[in-house]
Each structure stands twice: as structure tokens, then as C-alpha cells.
Design an enzyme around this catalytic site. Sequence first.
Site, mmCIF file in Angstrom:
data_model
loop_
_atom_site.group_PDB
_atom_site.id
_atom_site.type_symbol
_atom_site.label_atom_id
_atom_site.label_comp_id
_atom_site.label_asym_id
_atom_site.label_seq_id
_atom_site.Cartn_x
_atom_site.Cartn_y
_atom_site.Cartn_z
ATOM 1 N N HIS A 496 43.486 38.933 35.866
ATOM 2 C CA HIS A 496 42.970 38.763 34.504
ATOM 3 C C HIS A 496 42.661 40.132 33.884
ATOM 4 O O HIS A 496 43.143 40.465 32.796
ATOM 5 C CB HIS A 496 41.703 37.901 34.545
ATOM 6 N N GLU A 497 41.868 40.931 34.601
ATOM 7 C CA GLU A 497 41.478 42.235 34.045
ATOM 8 C C GLU A 497 42.686 43.155 33.935
ATOM 9 O O GLU A 497 42.773 43.975 33.019
ATOM 10 C CB GLU A 497 40.372 42.872 34.895
ATOM 11 N N HIS A 500 44.339 42.536 30.666
ATOM 12 C CA HIS A 500 43.682 43.303 29.599
ATOM 13 C C HIS A 500 44.113 44.767 29.662
ATOM 14 O O HIS A 500 44.365 45.416 28.639
ATOM 15 C CB HIS A 500 42.160 43.261 29.762
HETATM 16 ZN ZN LIG Z 1 39.029 38.567 29.629
#
Ligand SMILES: [Zn+2]
Length: 717
Positions: A496-497, A500
Amino acid sequence: MPAAAFAKTPPMPETPARLDNRSDTPPIAPADNPLLLEDWTGGVPPFSRIRAEHFLPAYAQALAEHAAEIAAIAAEPEPPTFANTIAALELSGRTLERIDNVFSLLAGANTDDVVQEIERVISPQLARHWSQINTNAALFRRIDAVKATAEHIGLNAEQKRVIERYHARFRRAGAALDGKAKGRLAEIMERLAALGTAFSQNILADEQAFVLRLEGEAELAGLPDFIRESLQSEAAERGIDGYVLTLSRSTVEPFLQFSDRRDLREKVFRGFVMRGDSNGSTDNKAIVAEMAGLRAERARLLGYVDFAHYRLDDAMAKTPAAVRDLLGAVWRPARLSALTDRDAMQALLQEDGGNFKLEPWDWRYYAEKLRRRVCDFDETAIKPYLSLDRMIEAAFYTAGRLFGLNFTPRPDVAVWHPDVRAWQVSGSDGKEIGLFFGDYFARGSKRSGAWMTSIREQRKLGGDLTPLVVNVCNFAKAPGGEATLLSFEDARTLFHEFGHALHGLLSSVTYPMIAGTNVAVDFVELPSQLFEHWLQQPELLQRFALHYQTGAPMPEQLLTRLIAARNFNKGFAALEYIACAETDLDLHALPPPHPGDPPLDARAFETASLERIGMPAEIVMRHRLPHFAHLFSGDGYAAGYYSYMWSEVLDADAFAAFEETGDIFDSATAKRLRECVYAAGGRQDPAEAYKAFRGRLPTADALLRKRGFAAPAAAVK
Ligand SMILES: [Zn+2]
């Protein structure tokens, strides 16, 4: 968790600076201060020479410098042009940005008492600084004039978009209002901030007032060791011998899931859902009513019919009706699924000899029993297959297959802690794209959670700058140089990170205002949540989920059970979430109260919202209004709680674009994804950007499949 840029701590009350008294070192004269002396614009900050004491004098100088730049732009004698107004704004405040990025990084990932004190001093100053800029009437007149001529002065699409974003930012802050309205708006904002603080403190007081002592094995029945240990440490913190239960979600939910004692479950449940609703001195219902009224008035002052319209006008969703459509589409199948689970649990409890109707404090307990029956698996069996280094490799591999990126370790680059690793990121043509920093291990100086942040954002204006992007996580480091093993949830967080991070790294725009993750709040989780999908693909797991000692791949049956367990009880999770999102929108659709109106009754209002959507009696909102901190502790998620699900619609639909080609790395789809999403920052309206990628707007179909609502998930034998 959203990128740190979107989760900045709200300004705290100003406290006197006591740094000089606490510090052993004399005050730092600007001449000795690397934050002011060294310009690392094209490089990496000199972490080894930066000390906490350097920040306040550096901030003071940087804030003054930026204020002077802004004053000069606003007072420019030449008529407003794109160059002397918009580009000038984009080029201003560089020292402040450089210092603030480093400070924010350290305040989250390597903090101590001194850094926290600086934070308390500096955050209200920063809030005031930005609010003065965004409501500056002379500046807004210039932006407005540039916008009026934008069509006729040969600007490109990106420049027009940047003008629009500036215009919206100032207009939405109230820069266009006359003196009287601006004064009222400032009053409202100040009152809202004070109410928000009181709201949080009341919840905290109610949570602190509730202490349940558990005595003897009979009261601990059913609780696994990890819960007993945390109850013991709660007790130890209070100087009590034994076990103490308090009202934090991370304690209450596992207790409701495992405790065999129905009477204690009910007691804890009631304490938890009645926070802020005691009718005593810490009751929040009047605060809820006043805040809703003030927000409605704020929206009217700014020219919107209600606060929900004000909030959504600047989001991808655009209108409350669009959000309601989505919530409704998920609500119906989720409710059916939850009712089916409810009936199965009712049958199970009767089978167990229970002679009562399932109540809200029974749901998690019987759901856990049902889960064990339907899809039994042990989390500890998964971990040996998920070593941190292999999962980093898997994330890099996915970025390589999709976007042609290469990651080369750079142990020579300066970092803020010995555990931090740096990689140089380059494209398939060998061209440098930026630096990626991984700060993966939990330590006392780090906040909990996981996030992405930037030491420097990509931009082309004023010279090409490549981004410096950071992922911060809190994985427990294995002792003695052993391989660090992750849970599946940890591995998901890493992906997830990293999604980003790619949004920051692949950014390819001219203007900093729209670079990387500077996009609408209901769009920013698309690149991160989308990237998680690759982790769950057999192709990836077969290659990287290898036993850390033997190198053997994860057995397929283990993986199947894992996925089935993740889809379990999804109806309940969707309902407790959607009920909150619907009530949030209902409350922020209210008009401003007329003088003399009876005050809003928050409890009756909530009940009416739940009746309208048909909330089953056995399920309670995840956050009831009297303790709904997302809406009332600050402003960020007011009329915006829906955005978690909005992003999930996007990521499920976007991944389906790959699945439809039969190749999860399909190069044409990946190329479009890079151009329209990961590289594009806020260059386009988010809906337009998504359409450019997918050829159409998203539908909820893929989300319904992902959540298991399209067809009942088969039980795993
Ligand atoms: Zn997030």
C-alpha cells in the site's frame, strides 16, 4: 493510511517555547545552522549535521522570507500575468518547504521531547501563515484576473489547471468575501477549532473514566494470551495487579470477539458505544449540533447550499447524490450478506445451548466461532513465507514489470537513522527518476502506523528536480540479524505505502502544486490500494512468498484459506461503515439553524438516519455521532467519511482493467495507468484522469466482487 501530506496533525494550542531552558547547547545563530546555510535543493539533506535546535530559528527565517515573497507578489505594480502571479507563487516559499519537509519527516519517524515541543510551537504558526496567504484579498484579485484571461493567453492545459486549483483554494478559504462575511467566517473557523478540541477531550475523558477490572479465570474465560497480556500491561500502567480493560478500539474489539462472558461483553459494549453520550459534563451531543450548524453557515457564506455540497464540490465525487448512489449500490447486497450471517450465528448460538436473541455485543463473538468453522487457518503458518526482504523485492519486481523501474541500493546516501535504507530509482532507459527511502522497523521514536512522505517533491518549474520519497512502517524487527517476518496484513501495508511512493516517484509535471500525491482526497488512495492487488496474485506469491529457511513456496491451500478468511463477515464491516457515511452526509446536508429553533437532538437524528437506511438492530454504527472523531475532532473527513469506499471502487475497477486483458502486467494497460494516474499528479480533474485510463467512469461491480457480495463465497473445505 493516507499519505502523510494528507494526515498532518491539526494545529495544537500554542505553548511557550522552553527549548532554550531545556537544551544544553546555546541558541544557534543562523550562521551555524545547516538548515539555513546549506542548500540541498538538488541533493539530500545533511541529516548528520541537523539538530532539533536548528529548526525554530530556521522556521522563523523561512516564514519571514515566504511572507515577504507573498507581499511582493500581491503588491506587484505590473498587471497580473501567469508568470508574475501563478508561477511566482509556485516558486515562492522554497526555503520553508525544504525545512518543513525535513521537520515533518523527523517529527513522525524520529521524534523526541524536544522535537514534540517544537511541533507544538510551530504548528499554530504554520496554520496562521497559510490561512493569511489563502485569504489574502489582493492576491486573490490577481489570481482571479489571470483566470479571467486564461483562455486567451496561450496557456497549456497544465497551466490552466494550476490556475483553477489556485482559484479554488483561495475561493474556498473565503478570499473572495467582503470584510463582514470574512470576519464572520474567521469567527466560525475559530469556534469550530475550539469545539473540535473540546469534542476530542470529552471522548478521552469518557475513555479514561471507564476501567473494568477482571478478576479470576472466570472473568478471563475465552481470552487468548495476546489479549491477556495487553490487559495486564493496562493494569500495570495503573499500578494495579491483574487485568484491566479500557475503552480503546484495539482492546474492545478483540474482547468482544473472544470473551465467553456475555454479561461482560454487554458491559464493555455499552461503555464503548456510549462514549460522548453520557448526558453529563463530557456529553458531546450539543457540540455535534453546534458544529453542524456552524458548518452549514460556513457553506452558505461561501455560496453553497450545504456543507456536503461544499466539501464534495472539490472532490472527485462532486455531489452528495453521486456518493449516495455508490453507498446504496453496496448497501443492498451487503445488508443481505449480513442478514444471512446473522441467521447463521443465531442458529449456531442455539446449537451451543444459548436461549437468547443475538444482540450487538454477541456479533463479534459468534462471528469468530463461525469463521473458525468455515475457514480455519492460523496466521502463524503464513509468516515464515513473508520475509521483509522478499516482500520489498516483490514490490520492486511489480514496479519493474509495470513501469520498467530499477532499484539500486545506495548505502552511501545520508539517512536519519541507521535502519533506514535508500535506493536509487531509474527508468528502463537508465535515466534517474529519484531516490526511495525505506524506514521499515518500529522504534520508540516513531509514531504508530505506516505512511508515505516526501523529502522533496518532483517538479520541472525552475529546473528539473527528481523526488525523494519515503515509506515509514512499524514492523517488529527480528533480533540478532534474523530475517524479519511479516503478517499478511503487514505485507499488504508495505505494498500500500509503496503504491503511494510510486505516485510520488513517477510524478512528471511542471508545477509543484499538482505534483505526485497532491490530488483530491477521494482519489489519493487509488495508487496505493490498487498496488495491493498485485500482492494477492498467485504469480507474485509463488515467486516471492518463499519459506525464509527452506526457500519452499507457500502451499496453495494456505493461500486459499487466507483469502477466504479475509472475505469473512464482510457484510457486517460494510454496514457498520456505510451507516456512518450515510449519517455523515445527512448531518452535513442540514441548513443553518434559524434563531429560536430548538437545538438539534443528535441522538434522535442518528436514529432517524439509521431507520431510513434499514440498519439491522444487531449492528451498531462503527462511530456513533457523539464520538465520531473523523467528523468532529477536526475538519478533514466531515462529509468525507465516504472516501474510503470511493477509493475502493476505483482500485477494484482499475485492477479489473488488467484482469480483463488476461495479463496482470499487461503493458498497454500499465502504460495508460502510468500516464493517466501515477505520473499525472493533479494535472487533470480526477474523473477525467480516470476516464482517460479506463475509457469510462468506474462502476461498483468490481468492488462487489472483491468484497464477495456478487456471488456467495464458497466455503473452503
Ligand atoms: Zn494510503
